[in-house]
Design a protein around this motif. Structure first.
Motif, PDB file in Angstrom:
ATOM      1  N   ARG A   1       7.707   7.880  -6.056  1.00 44.66           N
ATOM      2  CA  ARG A   1       8.786   7.662  -5.100  1.00 44.66           C
ATOM      3  C   ARG A   1       8.495   6.491  -4.168  1.00 44.66           C
ATOM      4  NH1 ARG A   1       9.942  13.910  -3.123  1.00 44.66           N
ATOM      5  NH2 ARG A   1      11.187  14.579  -4.920  1.00 44.66           N
ATOM      6  N   ALA A   2       7.260   6.423  -3.656  1.00 43.30           N
ATOM      7  CA  ALA A   2       6.905   5.375  -2.702  1.00 43.30           C
ATOM      8  C   ALA A   2       6.955   4.000  -3.349  1.00 43.30           C
ATOM      9  CB  ALA A   2       5.519   5.647  -2.122  1.00 43.30           C
TER      10      ALA A   2
ATOM     11  N   LYS B   1       0.837  -1.211   0.000  1.00 44.53           N
ATOM     12  CA  LYS B   1       0.000   0.000   0.000  1.00 44.53           C
ATOM     13  C   LYS B   1       0.862   1.248   0.000  1.00 44.53           C
ATOM     14  CE  LYS B   1      -3.197  -2.409   3.133  1.00 44.53           C
ATOM     15  NZ  LYS B   1      -2.174  -3.197   3.864  1.00 44.53           N
ATOM     16  N   VAL B   2       0.232   2.345  -0.454  1.00 45.78           N
ATOM     17  CA  VAL B   2       0.836   3.655  -0.449  1.00 45.78           C
ATOM     18  C   VAL B   2      -0.146   4.642   0.160  1.00 45.78           C
ATOM     19  CG1 VAL B   2      -0.004   4.105  -2.802  1.00 45.78           C
ATOM     20  CG2 VAL B   2       1.874   5.470  -1.887  1.00 45.78           C
ATOM     21  N   TYR B   3       0.339   5.590   0.911  1.00 43.26           N
ATOM     22  CA  TYR B   3      -0.408   6.709   1.485  1.00 43.26           C
ATOM     23  C   TYR B   3       0.266   7.202   2.753  1.00 43.26           C
ATOM     24  CZ  TYR B   3      -4.089   9.726   3.370  1.00 43.26           C
ATOM     25  OH  TYR B   3      -4.784  10.796   3.862  1.00 43.26           O
ATOM     26  N   GLY B   4       0.668   6.285   3.620  1.00 42.38           N
ATOM     27  CA  GLY B   4       1.173   6.644   4.932  1.00 42.38           C
ATOM     28  C   GLY B   4       2.390   7.556   4.886  1.00 42.38           C
TER      29      GLY B   4
ATOM     30  N   PRO C   1       7.700  17.259   3.013  1.00 38.53           N
ATOM     31  CA  PRO C   1       6.491  17.332   2.174  1.00 38.53           C
ATOM     32  C   PRO C   1       6.565  16.324   1.030  1.00 38.53           C
ATOM     33  CG  PRO C   1       7.423  19.526   2.548  1.00 38.53           C
ATOM     34  CD  PRO C   1       8.444  18.543   3.036  1.00 38.53           C
ATOM     35  N   ASN C   2       5.421  15.972   0.509  1.00 42.59           N
ATOM     36  CA  ASN C   2       5.304  15.057  -0.633  1.00 42.59           C
ATOM     37  C   ASN C   2       5.787  13.654  -0.323  1.00 42.59           C
ATOM     38  OD1 ASN C   2       4.336  17.081  -2.504  1.00 42.59           O
ATOM     39  ND2 ASN C   2       6.424  17.894  -2.517  1.00 42.59           N
ATOM     40  N   ASP C   3       5.866  13.306   0.967  1.00 42.78           N
ATOM     41  CA  ASP C   3       6.294  11.960   1.353  1.00 42.78           C
ATOM     42  C   ASP C   3       5.137  11.179   1.946  1.00 42.78           C
ATOM     43  OD1 ASP C   3       8.351  10.226   1.132  1.00 42.78           O
ATOM     44  OD2 ASP C   3       9.415  10.825   2.947  1.00 42.78           O
TER      45      ASP C   3
END
Length: 323
Positions: A106-107, A85-88, A94-96
């Motif tokens: 990036r993630a 998953k991605v979001y956390g 910023p933008n991380d």
């Protein structure tokens, strides 16, 4: 092991999904590797993780543990349908976090590196991002698919209208869109039956319930307390106090059926038509064995009706609150 397709996709997954959130903070790496080997031996091919798993001091830890397991070879990666998953939030910069095109790029690359693999089978949005338009999200996913870095996209913790917005935006491009939704769903928490499940079924999404035992409250908690095995604290204690009568009735009914309460709770989810695979999150090999037992539990119409009496769920909207 029982298998099914993930939603409307052609992807075949086991009817139970191995959740890995405990790997690292609560389960030592060697034990986590043993659990994953045990899952494969049982035919379980569907593993779920997230980039943020590992705790605030070591985000990404869980993916690293899985990556080192894959690196041991023996067909471990090839036999696994890998979902992350991605979001956390991964740092203070910023933008991380969330679902901007920049963070997705990036993630994803960071997850691939930690997992020691060249692609993710199911890349899931861990939460809805109310600040990023779907055209931007799907553009980032399109690029990742074209690069061969992900195969399918899924969501987690979405409302019904979020699923609709995502799928309608995908249809305009047109791209496949979401193939699954991961939601809190169990006998004690059935809110998703009001709008999320109807939306998922309409768009052909497979439902992946998390916390199928509601933090252990459906796993025989009263018997464990009476035996001195477990002491419930915090939010679980409050929920137990509010629902003690229902939990007691459930444990008594499970004994009548000749099964452990946790097996019955998992089996109930497996009998729900929208469900693809409940996510079980064992801390030990013994807990994995207990989860696998649910595949052998068959509940007839009378048993399902009795469980509905103990834990009544809502009707679908709008009939649940209007005519």
């Amino acid at each position: 092991m029982l298998y099914t397709h993930l939603g409307r996709s052609g992807l075949t997954v086991s009817k139970l999904c191995l959740g890995t959130m405990n790997f690292g903070p609560h389960t030592e790496e060697a034990d986590a590797h043993a659990i994953m080997d045990q899952a494969h031996e049982a035919g379980l091919n569907f593993f779920d993780t997230a980039n943020a798993y590992g705790g605030t001091e070591h985000r990404g830890w869980t993916e690293e543990i899985i990556g080192r397991w894959f690196a041991r070879g023996g067909g471990r990666r090839e036999r696994t349908v890998l979902a992350t998953k991605v979001y956390g939030t991964m740092s203070d910069w910023p933008n991380d976090s969330k679902l901007s095109a920049l963070n997705i790029r990036r993630a994803l690359d960071a997850s691939l590196k930690r997992l020691q693999t060249d692609h993710i089978d199911l890349y899931q949005f861990h939460h809805v991002d109310r600040d990023t338009p779907w055209d931007e999200i799907w553009q980032a996913v399109d690029v990742a698919v074209q690069q061969g870095k992900i195969l399918y996209a899924g969501s987690s913790n979405f409302a019904g209208w979020h699923l609709a917005a995502a799928q309608e935006a995908a249809a305009r491009r047109p791209v496949t869109g979401l193939v699954s939704e991961q939601s809190l769903y169990n006998l004690m928490q059935r809110s998703v039956e009001r709008e999320v499940i109807p939306a998922a079924q309409h768009y052909g999404l497979g439902l992946l319930p998390w916390s199928p035992l509601h933090g252990g409250l459906l796993g025989g908690v009263l018997a464990q307390e009476n035996d001195g095995v477990r002491r419930t604290e915090g939010r679980a204690a409050s929920a137990l106090a509010e629902s003690r009568d229902e939990i007691q009735a459930n444990e008594s009914f499970a004994r009548e059926l000749g099964h452990a309460p946790g097996d019955v709770a998992l089996a109930w989810l497996l009998h729900q038509p929208a469900v693809t695979a409940p996510i079980i999150g064992p801390r030990t090999s013994g807990q994995l064995e207990a989860g696998l037992r649910a595949l052998e539990v068959s509940l007839d119409a009378e048993a399902l009706a009795r469980l509905d009496e103990i834990f009544p769920g809502p009707r679908t909207a709008p009939e649940d609150y209007a005519w």
